[in-house]
Scaffold this motif. Sequence first.
Motif, PDB file in Angstrom:
ATOM      1  N   TRP A 218       0.839  -1.194   0.000  1.00  0.00           N
ATOM      2  CA  TRP A 218       0.000   0.000   0.000  1.00  0.00           C
ATOM      3  C   TRP A 218       0.875   1.245   0.000  1.00  0.00           C
ATOM      4  O   TRP A 218       1.792   1.385   0.808  1.00  0.00           O
ATOM      5  CB  TRP A 218      -0.923   0.024   1.221  1.00  0.00           C
TER       6      TRP A 218
ATOM      7  N   THR B 220      -0.066   5.245  -0.257  1.00  0.00           N
ATOM      8  CA  THR B 220      -1.134   6.238  -0.380  1.00  0.00           C
ATOM      9  C   THR B 220      -0.845   7.247  -1.483  1.00  0.00           C
ATOM     10  O   THR B 220      -1.664   7.458  -2.384  1.00  0.00           O
ATOM     11  CB  THR B 220      -1.330   6.976   0.955  1.00  0.00           C
TER      12      THR B 220
ATOM     13  N   GLY C 222      -2.321   3.981  -4.129  1.00  0.00           N
ATOM     14  CA  GLY C 222      -2.970   2.788  -3.597  1.00  0.00           C
ATOM     15  C   GLY C 222      -2.086   1.557  -3.669  1.00  0.00           C
ATOM     16  O   GLY C 222      -0.888   1.609  -3.408  1.00  0.00           O
TER      17      GLY C 222
ATOM     18  N   ARG D 248     -12.296   0.963  -8.627  1.00  0.00           N
ATOM     19  CA  ARG D 248     -11.036   1.379  -8.005  1.00  0.00           C
ATOM     20  C   ARG D 248     -11.282   2.166  -6.725  1.00  0.00           C
ATOM     21  O   ARG D 248     -10.646   1.913  -5.697  1.00  0.00           O
ATOM     22  CB  ARG D 248     -10.233   2.225  -8.989  1.00  0.00           C
TER      23      ARG D 248
ATOM     24  N   ASP E 269     -10.193   0.992  -3.010  1.00  0.00           N
ATOM     25  CA  ASP E 269      -9.302   1.827  -2.198  1.00  0.00           C
ATOM     26  C   ASP E 269      -9.927   2.123  -0.837  1.00  0.00           C
ATOM     27  O   ASP E 269      -9.257   2.054   0.200  1.00  0.00           O
ATOM     28  CB  ASP E 269      -8.989   3.133  -2.926  1.00  0.00           C
TER      29      ASP E 269
ATOM     30  N   ALA F 100      -7.837   0.147   2.168  1.00  0.00           N
ATOM     31  CA  ALA F 100      -6.789   1.030   2.681  1.00  0.00           C
ATOM     32  C   ALA F 100      -6.680   0.919   4.201  1.00  0.00           C
ATOM     33  O   ALA F 100      -7.618   0.454   4.865  1.00  0.00           O
ATOM     34  CB  ALA F 100      -7.091   2.471   2.296  1.00  0.00           C
TER      35      ALA F 100
ATOM     36  N   GLY G  58      -7.593   5.824   1.835  1.00  0.00           N
ATOM     37  CA  GLY G  58      -8.158   5.296   0.600  1.00  0.00           C
ATOM     38  C   GLY G  58      -8.572   6.396  -0.352  1.00  0.00           C
ATOM     39  O   GLY G  58      -8.304   6.336  -1.559  1.00  0.00           O
TER      40      GLY G  58
ATOM     41  N   PHE H 110      -6.868   7.337  -4.009  1.00  0.00           N
ATOM     42  CA  PHE H 110      -7.634   7.429  -5.252  1.00  0.00           C
ATOM     43  C   PHE H 110      -7.393   8.778  -5.916  1.00  0.00           C
ATOM     44  O   PHE H 110      -7.212   8.859  -7.143  1.00  0.00           O
ATOM     45  CB  PHE H 110      -9.120   7.233  -4.969  1.00  0.00           C
TER      46      PHE H 110
END
Length: 297
Positions: free
Chosen positions: A140, A142, A146, A254, A258, A262, A268, A272
């Motif tokens: 992951w 951010t 993602g 998506r 996310d 997340a 999340g 995105f």
Amino acid sequence: MSKVLRVEIIGPVHNRREITLQCLKSVSRLRTPDLDLHSVIVDDGSTDGTSEAIAAEFPEVEIIQGDGNLWYSEGTNVGIRAALQHDPDYILLINDDQVFDENSVRYLIETAERFPRSVVGPLLLLWDEPHKLFQTSPVWDTWGGGWRHWQQQTIWTVPQKPWHVEMIVGNCVLVPAAAFREAGLLDSKRYPNFADVEFTPRLRRQGWRLLVDPRARVFCQPNTPPPRVRSMTAREKFDHLLVDTGRAHNLRRRLRADLDTAPSKMKGLAAFSAFLGRTLIGKSIENAAPAEREPQL
């Protein structure tokens, strides 16, 4: 005498008869003297004689018929429900486009037994370049947008012992039966074709340890790259990006993934937004990843 562990191997299939048979042939050659293996194949409406060929070559395999509308996620759930009726210790979720090393399942079980409350994945390798990793150990990031696959890794750059991961993709994953009874099945309503992306992060949040055992090796068919958005017509772009959540490029899918997977909803949403921004300026870094990782066990 130690208990003989029961392992149910389950997988959904559709119109890939020869690939499915190749997979089952490798399953039949697994070295598991102390394991009781049983396979359940969910044939979701194949018209190429898949079920008939399985019944002829592997009569010990349980076949469940679907109507062609199950897709990956509910097809997997149908198999899980059937497998749980046999009261297994573990359920191995598989795709049919893969070939198992003869010791792979034995290693997965060894690691799961060694570390309580563990879900274990193998080292996924490309079958045309068998030294290269395939979809193993996504991380992951951010601000990177993602989940990022751990690209350009080989059998020589990974840890030599089991290590903790943040997600295990659904190509092949060993799950204790207790995990399904505790956390439920795949979310086939929200993710008809990609529910594995939500499932193991959910288990991790509920206290299950996610591991990859590099001794366990499974060789996978390379993914077919999705069509490039820039080459699509305006109608195709609208359908792929906004309408059909089964499409790889779909933005709704998506965003949902996310937010659901997340570390937090805020991360999340931030991921995105970062993905959209990087895509718009042509600076996506999804295919970049760290060169190495250290074992965490």
